[in-house]
Design an enzyme around this catalytic site. Sequence first.
Site, PDB file in Angstrom:
ATOM      1  N   HIS A 232     -22.104  28.327  31.628  1.00  0.00           N
ATOM      2  CA  HIS A 232     -22.892  26.626  31.355  1.00  0.00           C
ATOM      3  C   HIS A 232     -23.435  27.388  32.795  1.00  0.00           C
ATOM      4  O   HIS A 232     -23.478  27.493  33.361  1.00  0.00           O
ATOM      5  CB  HIS A 232     -22.315  26.137  30.862  1.00  0.00           C
ATOM      6  CG  HIS A 232     -21.603  25.476  32.003  1.00  0.00           C
ATOM      7  ND1 HIS A 232     -20.438  25.391  32.526  1.00  0.00           N
ATOM      8  CD2 HIS A 232     -21.800  23.783  32.769  1.00  0.00           C
ATOM      9  CE1 HIS A 232     -20.230  24.841  33.530  1.00  0.00           C
ATOM     10  NE2 HIS A 232     -20.637  23.893  34.008  1.00  0.00           N
ATOM     11  N   ASP A 234     -25.711  23.274  34.238  1.00  0.00           N
ATOM     12  CA  ASP A 234     -25.863  22.130  33.868  1.00  0.00           C
ATOM     13  C   ASP A 234     -27.375  22.150  32.924  1.00  0.00           C
ATOM     14  O   ASP A 234     -28.232  22.424  33.153  1.00  0.00           O
ATOM     15  CB  ASP A 234     -25.877  21.503  35.233  1.00  0.00           C
ATOM     16  CG  ASP A 234     -24.464  21.901  35.320  1.00  0.00           C
ATOM     17  OD1 ASP A 234     -23.478  22.557  35.447  1.00  0.00           O
ATOM     18  OD2 ASP A 234     -23.918  22.036  36.914  1.00  0.00           O
ATOM     19  N   HIS A 289     -22.679  29.268  35.777  1.00  0.00           N
ATOM     20  CA  HIS A 289     -21.542  29.260  36.984  1.00  0.00           C
ATOM     21  C   HIS A 289     -20.243  28.634  35.819  1.00  0.00           C
ATOM     22  O   HIS A 289     -20.337  28.318  34.679  1.00  0.00           O
ATOM     23  CB  HIS A 289     -21.935  27.836  38.225  1.00  0.00           C
ATOM     24  CG  HIS A 289     -21.670  26.619  36.774  1.00  0.00           C
ATOM     25  ND1 HIS A 289     -23.115  26.339  36.830  1.00  0.00           N
ATOM     26  CD2 HIS A 289     -21.311  25.861  36.990  1.00  0.00           C
ATOM     27  CE1 HIS A 289     -23.518  25.124  36.232  1.00  0.00           C
ATOM     28  NE2 HIS A 289     -21.631  24.725  36.012  1.00  0.00           N
ATOM     29  N   ARG A 299      -6.508  23.424  41.382  1.00  0.00           N
ATOM     30  CA  ARG A 299      -8.152  22.784  41.733  1.00  0.00           C
ATOM     31  C   ARG A 299      -8.146  21.498  41.201  1.00  0.00           C
ATOM     32  O   ARG A 299      -8.287  21.359  39.812  1.00  0.00           O
ATOM     33  CB  ARG A 299      -9.181  24.356  40.962  1.00  0.00           C
ATOM     34  CG  ARG A 299      -9.940  24.046  41.948  1.00  0.00           C
ATOM     35  CD  ARG A 299     -10.877  26.037  41.691  1.00  0.00           C
ATOM     36  NE  ARG A 299     -12.046  24.769  42.687  1.00  0.00           N
ATOM     37  CZ  ARG A 299     -13.548  24.599  41.526  1.00  0.00           C
ATOM     38  NH1 ARG A 299     -13.064  25.039  40.065  1.00  0.00           N
ATOM     39  NH2 ARG A 299     -14.734  24.414  41.865  1.00  0.00           N
TER      40      ARG A 299
HETATM   41  O1  LIG Z   1     -14.770  22.942  38.483  1.00  0.00           O
HETATM   42  C1  LIG Z   1     -15.992  23.273  39.577  1.00  0.00           C
HETATM   43  O2  LIG Z   1     -16.210  24.224  40.182  1.00  0.00           O
HETATM   44  C2  LIG Z   1     -17.294  24.007  38.286  1.00  0.00           C
HETATM   45  C3  LIG Z   1     -17.349  21.985  37.496  1.00  0.00           C
HETATM   46  C4  LIG Z   1     -18.687  21.651  36.770  1.00  0.00           C
HETATM   47  O3  LIG Z   1     -19.298  23.575  36.516  1.00  0.00           O
HETATM   48  C5  LIG Z   1     -19.738  21.476  35.668  1.00  0.00           C
HETATM   49  O4  LIG Z   1     -18.580  20.201  35.882  1.00  0.00           O
HETATM   50  O5  LIG Z   1     -20.179  21.253  34.861  1.00  0.00           O
HETATM   51 FE   LIG Z   2     -21.244  22.730  35.960  1.00  0.00          FE
END
Ligand SMILES: O=C(O)CCC(=O)C(=O)O
Ligand SMILES: [Fe+2]
Length: 358
Positions: A232, A234, A289, A299
Site C-alpha cells: 500500500h 500511506d 511498501h 516484529r
Molecule cells: O510494519 C511496518 O513496517 C509497516 C507499517 C505500515 O506500513 C503502516 O502501518 O502503514
Molecule cells: Fe504504511
Amino acid sequence: MPTVLTDVFRGHPIHLPHTHQPDFTSLSELPDSYTWTSKDDPLFTAPPSPPDAGESIPLIDLNHPDAANQIGRACRTWGAFQIANHGVPLELLQGIEFLTGSLFQLPVQRKLKAARSDTGFSGYGVARISSFFNKKMWSEGFTITGSPLNDFRKLWPQLHLNYCDIVEQYEEQMQKLASKLMWLSLNSLGVTEEDIKWATVSSDLNWAQSALQLNHYPVCPEPDRAMGLAPHTDSTLLTILYQNNTAGLQVFRDDFGWVTVPPVPGSLVVNVGDLFHILSNGLFKSVIHRARVNQTRPRLSVAFLWGPRSDTKISPVPKLVSPDESPLYRSVTWTEYLRTKATHFNKALSMIRNHREK
Ligand SMILES: O=C(O)CCC(=O)C(=O)O
Ligand SMILES: [Fe+2]
C-alpha cells in the site's frame, strides 16, 4: 484533532471480522485463508532485490550539513529514507516499543475490550486495508487518534496513565520532527513558507493532525506464503515509522523489486505519503511498501501517520508546475482524499489526477 479520520470512517464503515482474530500462536500450519499467491496480490512474487546488490533506502544523518539535499534526493528516488540523529530520545523509542509489546501480549479477550467498532477508527483490530484483499494478513493492530485514555483504561486498569503519558510525549516529538522533515525536503526543491501559507513553521503546529498505528507481526509457521501487511501507499503527507530490531518492512522500486529496510538501532524510517506526492506535483514518490513476517522473531512497528487539518486544500505547489502545463493533481482536503482511498484504494491518486492534453 481526531475529527477528520473518525468522520471519514463513520461515513465509510469497513466491516472487519476483528472479533475472529485468530490466536496466531496456536497455529502450526498456515490456514488457506492466510496463504497468499500472486493472484491475491500481483506484486506478491515480484523478485526481491538481491541482497548482494546492496540497494536500500539511504540512512541520513540529520546533523549533516547537506541533510536537506540528501532528504530531497531520497524523496525523489525512493520516497523513503532512514534518519539518525533525529533528536527523539532513545528512552522514548524504548518506551513506545515497550508499550506496543505489552499491548499485544495481553490476552485476546482483553484486547477485544478495546476493539475498533465497525464505524470507528481507533482501537484494536486487523489492518484497515484488509477489506481490499481476499486473504488475511498475519498481523494485528491498534490505532490511536486523540486521547487513548478510554481504550487504555480497558486494557490496563492500573497502568493506563503511564502509557497515556508515553503516547503523548511520543506524539509531541513526532509532530515536531515531521514538520522539520517536511520543510527540509521542500526547501531542497526551493519551496519556502511563502509558497505554502497553511504550513507555517510555527511551534504550535495546529495546522497538522496525526494518528498512531501500532502493529504486531507474530512469528509465522510459513512466512514465505504469508503476508504481514499487504502493499500500500500511506495517505499521509509523511509517515514516521519506528520498527523493533526485526526486519520485515520492504519498499518497492520498479527497477529493483522489493527492497528490505534493515532495522538500524535508534533510527526511524520516513515514508512519503500520497498527499506529499500531490503537494510536490509528483516529484516526491509515494512509496509502495509492505511488511513480511518470519518464523522466529515477532516484529513490532509504530507508524506516526501525519497530515494537514481537515479543512486544508492540498494542491501542487505552483512553483513546481511548469508554466505550460497544468498541475498533475486537482486540489483535495485530507478528508476528501481519505474518502476516495476508502473506496478506490490504490487507484485513489489516479482518480484525482488531471488529465493533460497532448
Ligand atoms: O510494519 C511496518 O513496517 C509497516 C507499517 C505500515 O506500513 C503502516 O502501518 O502503514
Ligand atoms: Fe504504511
